[in-house]
Write a protein that holds these residues in place. Structure first.
Motif, mmCIF file in Angstrom:
data_model
loop_
_atom_site.group_PDB
_atom_site.id
_atom_site.type_symbol
_atom_site.label_atom_id
_atom_site.label_comp_id
_atom_site.label_asym_id
_atom_site.label_seq_id
_atom_site.Cartn_x
_atom_site.Cartn_y
_atom_site.Cartn_z
ATOM 1 N N LYS A 1 -19.885 5.192 2.509
ATOM 2 C CA LYS A 1 -20.546 5.249 1.208
ATOM 3 C C LYS A 1 -20.996 3.886 0.702
ATOM 4 O O LYS A 1 -22.018 3.776 0.040
ATOM 5 N N VAL A 2 -20.217 2.842 1.030
ATOM 6 C CA VAL A 2 -20.554 1.535 0.472
ATOM 7 C C VAL A 2 -21.888 1.031 0.987
ATOM 8 O O VAL A 2 -22.477 0.125 0.416
ATOM 9 N N TYR A 3 -22.381 1.601 2.061
ATOM 10 C CA TYR A 3 -23.649 1.139 2.631
ATOM 11 C C TYR A 3 -24.815 2.073 2.301
ATOM 12 O O TYR A 3 -25.870 1.986 2.886
ATOM 13 N N ASP A 4 -24.611 2.966 1.358
ATOM 14 C CA ASP A 4 -25.662 3.928 1.054
ATOM 15 C C ASP A 4 -26.917 3.299 0.460
ATOM 16 O O ASP A 4 -28.015 3.788 0.650
ATOM 17 N N ALA A 5 -26.741 2.197 -0.273
ATOM 18 C CA ALA A 5 -27.875 1.617 -0.973
ATOM 19 C C ALA A 5 -28.839 0.930 -0.008
ATOM 20 O O ALA A 5 -28.485 0.550 1.097
ATOM 21 N N ASP A 6 -30.075 0.782 -0.441
ATOM 22 C CA ASP A 6 -31.084 0.068 0.308
ATOM 23 C C ASP A 6 -30.813 -1.431 0.148
ATOM 24 O O ASP A 6 -30.603 -1.899 -0.954
ATOM 25 N N PRO A 7 -30.778 -2.192 1.238
ATOM 26 C CA PRO A 7 -30.500 -3.621 1.084
ATOM 27 C C PRO A 7 -31.692 -4.356 0.470
ATOM 28 O O PRO A 7 -32.820 -3.891 0.634
ATOM 29 N N PRO A 8 -31.483 -5.485 -0.201
ATOM 30 C CA PRO A 8 -30.174 -6.126 -0.372
ATOM 31 C C PRO A 8 -29.336 -5.436 -1.437
ATOM 32 O O PRO A 8 -29.850 -4.996 -2.448
ATOM 33 N N HIS A 9 -28.031 -5.356 -1.180
ATOM 34 C CA HIS A 9 -27.126 -4.741 -2.143
ATOM 35 C C HIS A 9 -25.864 -5.603 -2.251
ATOM 36 O O HIS A 9 -25.853 -6.742 -1.775
ATOM 37 N N ALA A 10 -24.817 -5.067 -2.836
ATOM 38 C CA ALA A 10 -23.624 -5.859 -3.125
ATOM 39 C C ALA A 10 -22.974 -6.438 -1.866
ATOM 40 O O ALA A 10 -22.249 -7.416 -1.940
ATOM 41 N N TYR A 11 -23.218 -5.809 -0.721
ATOM 42 C CA TYR A 11 -22.575 -6.278 0.509
ATOM 43 C C TYR A 11 -23.546 -7.011 1.425
ATOM 44 O O TYR A 11 -23.258 -7.264 2.590
ATOM 45 N N THR A 12 -24.715 -7.336 0.899
ATOM 46 C CA THR A 12 -25.664 -8.161 1.640
ATOM 47 C C THR A 12 -25.325 -9.620 1.354
ATOM 48 O O THR A 12 -25.430 -10.077 0.222
ATOM 49 N N HIS A 13 -24.888 -10.344 2.379
ATOM 50 C CA HIS A 13 -24.387 -11.698 2.152
ATOM 51 C C HIS A 13 -25.353 -12.778 2.609
ATOM 52 O O HIS A 13 -25.279 -13.909 2.149
ATOM 53 N N ILE A 14 -26.222 -12.440 3.548
ATOM 54 C CA ILE A 14 -27.186 -13.421 4.041
ATOM 55 C C ILE A 14 -28.534 -12.719 4.216
ATOM 56 O O ILE A 14 -28.600 -11.615 4.768
ATOM 57 N N ILE A 15 -29.590 -13.362 3.726
ATOM 58 C CA ILE A 15 -30.928 -12.781 3.821
ATOM 59 C C ILE A 15 -31.872 -13.777 4.483
ATOM 60 O O ILE A 15 -32.030 -14.899 4.002
ATOM 61 N N TYR A 16 -32.462 -13.362 5.600
ATOM 62 C CA TYR A 16 -33.490 -14.169 6.259
ATOM 63 C C TYR A 16 -34.833 -13.601 5.831
ATOM 64 O O TYR A 16 -35.094 -12.410 6.010
ATOM 65 N N GLN A 17 -35.685 -14.473 5.286
ATOM 66 C CA GLN A 17 -37.020 -14.017 4.916
ATOM 67 C C GLN A 17 -38.039 -14.644 5.866
ATOM 68 O O GLN A 17 -37.989 -15.850 6.127
ATOM 69 N N PHE A 18 -38.946 -13.824 6.366
ATOM 70 C CA PHE A 18 -39.956 -14.319 7.296
ATOM 71 C C PHE A 18 -41.285 -14.518 6.580
ATOM 72 O O PHE A 18 -41.517 -13.977 5.494
ATOM 73 N N SER A 19 -42.163 -15.300 7.226
ATOM 74 C CA SER A 19 -43.402 -15.698 6.558
ATOM 75 C C SER A 19 -44.340 -14.520 6.329
ATOM 76 O O SER A 19 -45.242 -14.600 5.501
ATOM 77 N N ASP A 20 -44.136 -13.414 7.046
ATOM 78 C CA ASP A 20 -44.991 -12.238 6.801
ATOM 79 C C ASP A 20 -44.427 -11.318 5.717
ATOM 80 O O ASP A 20 -44.935 -10.228 5.495
ATOM 81 N N LYS B 1 -41.678 -16.172 11.838
ATOM 82 C CA LYS B 1 -41.338 -17.515 11.380
ATOM 83 C C LYS B 1 -40.398 -17.422 10.184
ATOM 84 O O LYS B 1 -40.663 -16.663 9.238
ATOM 85 N N ILE B 2 -39.309 -18.172 10.234
ATOM 86 C CA ILE B 2 -38.322 -18.117 9.151
ATOM 87 C C ILE B 2 -38.836 -18.923 7.958
ATOM 88 O O ILE B 2 -39.061 -20.132 8.055
ATOM 89 N N LYS B 3 -39.039 -18.244 6.858
ATOM 90 C CA LYS B 3 -39.564 -18.894 5.666
ATOM 91 C C LYS B 3 -38.442 -19.421 4.785
ATOM 92 O O LYS B 3 -38.502 -20.530 4.268
ATOM 93 N N SER B 4 -37.416 -18.601 4.629
ATOM 94 C CA SER B 4 -36.287 -19.038 3.813
ATOM 95 C C SER B 4 -35.045 -18.254 4.201
ATOM 96 O O SER B 4 -35.134 -17.196 4.806
ATOM 97 N N VAL B 5 -33.896 -18.813 3.847
ATOM 98 C CA VAL B 5 -32.626 -18.134 4.098
ATOM 99 C C VAL B 5 -31.807 -18.200 2.818
ATOM 100 O O VAL B 5 -31.631 -19.276 2.243
ATOM 101 N N GLU B 6 -31.350 -17.046 2.384
ATOM 102 C CA GLU B 6 -30.510 -17.019 1.193
ATOM 103 C C GLU B 6 -29.081 -16.695 1.612
ATOM 104 O O GLU B 6 -28.805 -15.634 2.153
ATOM 105 N N VAL B 7 -28.198 -17.650 1.364
ATOM 106 C CA VAL B 7 -26.791 -17.469 1.730
ATOM 107 C C VAL B 7 -25.992 -17.172 0.466
ATOM 108 O O VAL B 7 -25.795 -18.042 -0.376
ATOM 109 N N LYS B 8 -25.538 -15.941 0.343
ATOM 110 C CA LYS B 8 -24.805 -15.564 -0.863
ATOM 111 C C LYS B 8 -23.310 -15.817 -0.713
ATOM 112 O O LYS B 8 -22.608 -15.984 -1.697
#
Length: 280
Positions: free
Chosen positions: A92-111, A22-29
């Motif tokens: 290299k730009v994707y080496d970090a664990d997300p969310p990172h500088a190139y994470t633009h949209i985050i879907y958070q689920f209820s769990d 279930k989609i709890k929230s969406v963060e649009v950066k």
DNA sequence: CTATCTGTTCTGAC
DNA sequence: TGTCAGAACAGATA
């Protein structure tokens, strides 16, 4: 980043990992990459994941869908408390664990789990749309039959090739004519079929068309088997690399499987790789 | 530092 | 209406 096998690999991952969440929230950066209204999907549950060509459709239980195109460098990474999403990214730009500088949209689920949309070039997009309107964007008038589907027949190919004086490689990559084939697989399919990428589509013989149909399906299936390619930024939903690049014939290679020198030109502005000994 | 490359596809000029 | 360069963007590579 992806062509059909990569997106299909991700689709399977989404379906397996996100079903019933279930989609709890969406963060649009980066608003530019998100079309539609977040409010239309909050509280909705994911029921299915589909794909047309290189575009994903996440189907929700409230009559809406999320369409996602990863274009050149997009990623979808799923992470929960038990999984760490970092794979062996070669970029290299994707080496970090997300969310990172190139994470633009985050879907958070209820769990408490998350789906991250990363794209350092910002070509890709997410779109919220009513499920009933998806066919206006992904309908058969926009995307041709895909390798492996019944419409992808010798007769169909014969028909579209006969009507085009363009280089055969351009026709293979034309999404309106054939769905899902991009640069890597077009190069390899033409190599295995022994056809020069510059050949005008209408000059192909029936035998060559038959061969090409077979080799397109062969490279796509090989891509699926190897979980996609991973030359630069491709990773599946768990952040793991695909292995198709280990078996490409000519794409970004100096030598073909027979040890011949691979020639490199541009067709339609795209890097094109071929062997002028094996391909005529 | 400069130039050119990159798994995509849309737009505007002709 | 078809074709083509350029655009959108950000970095890696030579």
């Amino acid at each position: 980043m992806p062509e059909l096998p990569e997106v299909e690999t991700i689709r399977q991952g989404i379906k397996q990992k996100l079903k019933d969440k279930k989609i709890k929230s969406v963060e649009v950066k980066v608003p530019k990459l998100f079309i539609g209204s977040v409010n239309d999907i909050i509280g909705a549950k994911i029921v299915d994941a589909k794909r047309v060509a290189k575009i994903l459709e996440i189907v929700l239980d409230n009559g809406h869908s999320i369409l996602i195109h990863l274009k050149m460098t997009g990623q979808l990474i799923y992470k929960d408390d038990y999984s760490q999403a970092v794979g062996g990214h070669s970029q290299k730009v994707y080496d970090a664990d997300p969310p990172h500088a190139y994470t633009h949209i985050i879907y958070q689920f209820s769990d408490g789990s998350h789906l991250y949309f990363n794209d350092f070039r910002k070509f890709g997009w997410n779109m919220i749309i009513e499920s009933s309107k998806v066919k206006e964007i992904l309908g058969p008038d926009k995307f041709g039959p895909e390798p492996g589907q019944s419409g992808f027949s010798e007769g169909y190919l014969k028909n579209i090739f006969a009507k085009s004086g363009k280089a055969i490689k351009l026709v293979l990559m034309d999404q309106q004519k054939i769905g899902g084939v991009g640069n890597i697989y077009a190069n390899d399919a033409l190599y295995w079929a022994g056809i020069l990428p510059t050949r005008s589509a209408k000059t192909l013989s029936d035998v060559e068309i038959s061969k090409l149909k077979t080799t397109i399906e062969k490279v796509i299936n090989l891509g699926l088997k190897y979980g996609g390619s991973s030359e630069n930024t491709y990773v599946n939903i768990e952040g793991k690399k695909g292995h198709y690049m280990e078996v490409t014939a000519v794409y970004q290679k100096n030598k073909d499987p027979k040890g011949h020198i691979v020639k490199r030109i541009k067709i339609g502005g795209r890097g094109t790789f071929y062997c002028d000994i094996c391909q005529k």
